[in-house]
Write a protein that holds these residues in place. Structure first.
Motif, PDB file in Angstrom:
ATOM      1  N   TYR A  72       4.185   2.049  -1.807  1.00 38.37           N
ATOM      2  CA  TYR A  72       4.947   1.584  -0.525  1.00 38.37           C
ATOM      3  C   TYR A  72       5.001   2.058   0.469  1.00 38.37           C
ATOM      4  O   TYR A  72       5.065   1.040   1.467  1.00 38.37           O
ATOM      5  CB  TYR A  72       5.700   0.423  -1.025  1.00 38.37           C
ATOM      6  CG  TYR A  72       7.150   0.928  -1.323  1.00 38.37           C
ATOM      7  CD1 TYR A  72       7.997   1.209  -0.242  1.00 38.37           C
ATOM      8  CD2 TYR A  72       7.108   0.581  -2.531  1.00 38.37           C
ATOM      9  CE1 TYR A  72       8.967   1.527  -1.098  1.00 38.37           C
ATOM     10  CE2 TYR A  72       8.471   1.536  -3.077  1.00 38.37           C
ATOM     11  CZ  TYR A  72       9.756   1.677  -1.996  1.00 38.37           C
ATOM     12  OH  TYR A  72      10.758   2.654  -2.557  1.00 38.37           O
ATOM     13  N   TRP A  77      -0.999   1.819   3.216  1.00 36.34           N
ATOM     14  CA  TRP A  77      -0.417   0.637   2.670  1.00 36.34           C
ATOM     15  C   TRP A  77       0.209  -0.653   3.397  1.00 36.34           C
ATOM     16  O   TRP A  77      -0.118  -2.019   4.264  1.00 36.34           O
ATOM     17  CB  TRP A  77      -0.355   1.106   1.936  1.00 36.34           C
ATOM     18  CG  TRP A  77       0.403  -0.150   0.737  1.00 36.34           C
ATOM     19  CD1 TRP A  77      -0.335  -1.068   0.080  1.00 36.34           C
ATOM     20  CD2 TRP A  77       1.340  -1.397   1.030  1.00 36.34           C
ATOM     21  NE1 TRP A  77       0.136  -2.611  -0.830  1.00 36.34           N
ATOM     22  CE2 TRP A  77       1.067  -2.188   0.023  1.00 36.34           C
ATOM     23  CE3 TRP A  77       2.623  -1.201   1.232  1.00 36.34           C
ATOM     24  CZ2 TRP A  77       1.763  -3.413  -0.580  1.00 36.34           C
ATOM     25  CZ3 TRP A  77       3.317  -2.516   1.034  1.00 36.34           C
ATOM     26  CH2 TRP A  77       3.523  -3.417   0.471  1.00 36.34           C
ATOM     27  N   GLN A  81      -0.998  -4.523   5.301  1.00 35.86           N
ATOM     28  CA  GLN A  81       0.214  -5.397   5.617  1.00 35.86           C
ATOM     29  C   GLN A  81       0.033  -6.784   6.703  1.00 35.86           C
ATOM     30  O   GLN A  81      -0.086  -6.307   7.445  1.00 35.86           O
ATOM     31  CB  GLN A  81       1.139  -5.272   4.953  1.00 35.86           C
ATOM     32  CG  GLN A  81       1.819  -4.428   4.064  1.00 35.86           C
ATOM     33  CD  GLN A  81       0.263  -5.205   2.617  1.00 35.86           C
ATOM     34  OE1 GLN A  81       0.699  -5.972   2.303  1.00 35.86           O
ATOM     35  NE2 GLN A  81      -0.320  -4.701   1.988  1.00 35.86           N
ATOM     36  N   PRO A 106       7.987  -4.170  -1.399  1.00 34.88           N
ATOM     37  CA  PRO A 106       7.095  -3.091  -0.469  1.00 34.88           C
ATOM     38  C   PRO A 106       7.157  -4.025   0.690  1.00 34.88           C
ATOM     39  O   PRO A 106       6.664  -3.519   1.277  1.00 34.88           O
ATOM     40  CB  PRO A 106       5.913  -3.346  -1.701  1.00 34.88           C
ATOM     41  CG  PRO A 106       6.665  -3.278  -3.241  1.00 34.88           C
ATOM     42  CD  PRO A 106       7.605  -4.401  -2.483  1.00 34.88           C
TER      43      PRO A 106
END
Length: 138
Positions: A72, A77, A81, A106
């Motif tokens: 995370y 990543w 988000q 995360p």
């Protein structure tokens, strides 16, 4: 000019004699003194070894996996988000708000990264945010 030649010849004879080269007759002209010089001897220097030291082995501190190696914490990543607009209530930290609103750790980590890694989000200053709200995550 004659004196010059004589001086040059005498210098050559003396130089050869000083080097141990035999000169015909080894004769030194009268009135010339020879001076023998010797180089000073090289002193002997003795260095004593350093005193022995006792080293006590200490167990290294427990190491934790840095946040950067967690899945995370990978920038690909984090920035994939959606942006989380954080609106904490009175006397509520951003981490408390994220937890109360239902975001996972995360997602809270991603919000921390997207907001520029504020130091105030990490109570321990160890690179993991929101530990008071989510607990230790490493």
């Amino acid at each position: 000019m004659r004196l010059f030649r004589a001086t040059a010849a005498l210098s050559a004879v003396l130089a050869l004699a000083a080097c141990g080269v035999p000169v015909a007759g080894n004769a030194v002209p009268a009135g010339i003194q020879t001076v023998v010089t010797t180089a000073p001897s090289t002193p002997t220097v003795t260095v004593s070894p350093p005193p022995t030291q006792t080293v006590t082995a200490v167990a290294p501190p427990k190491s934790y996996v840095p946040a950067g190696s967690q899945w995370y914490a990978q920038s690909s990543w984090i920035y994939a988000q959606p942006w989380i607009t954080i609106t904490p209530g009175v006397n509520q930290t951003p981490c408390q708000w994220l937890r109360a609103t239902g975001y996972t750790y995360p997602q809270a980590f991603a919000a921390w990264a997207q907001n520029g890694y504020p130091a105030s989000w990490s109570a321990t200053g160890d690179g993991y945010p929101c530990q008071k709200s989510y607990g230790m995550q490493h």
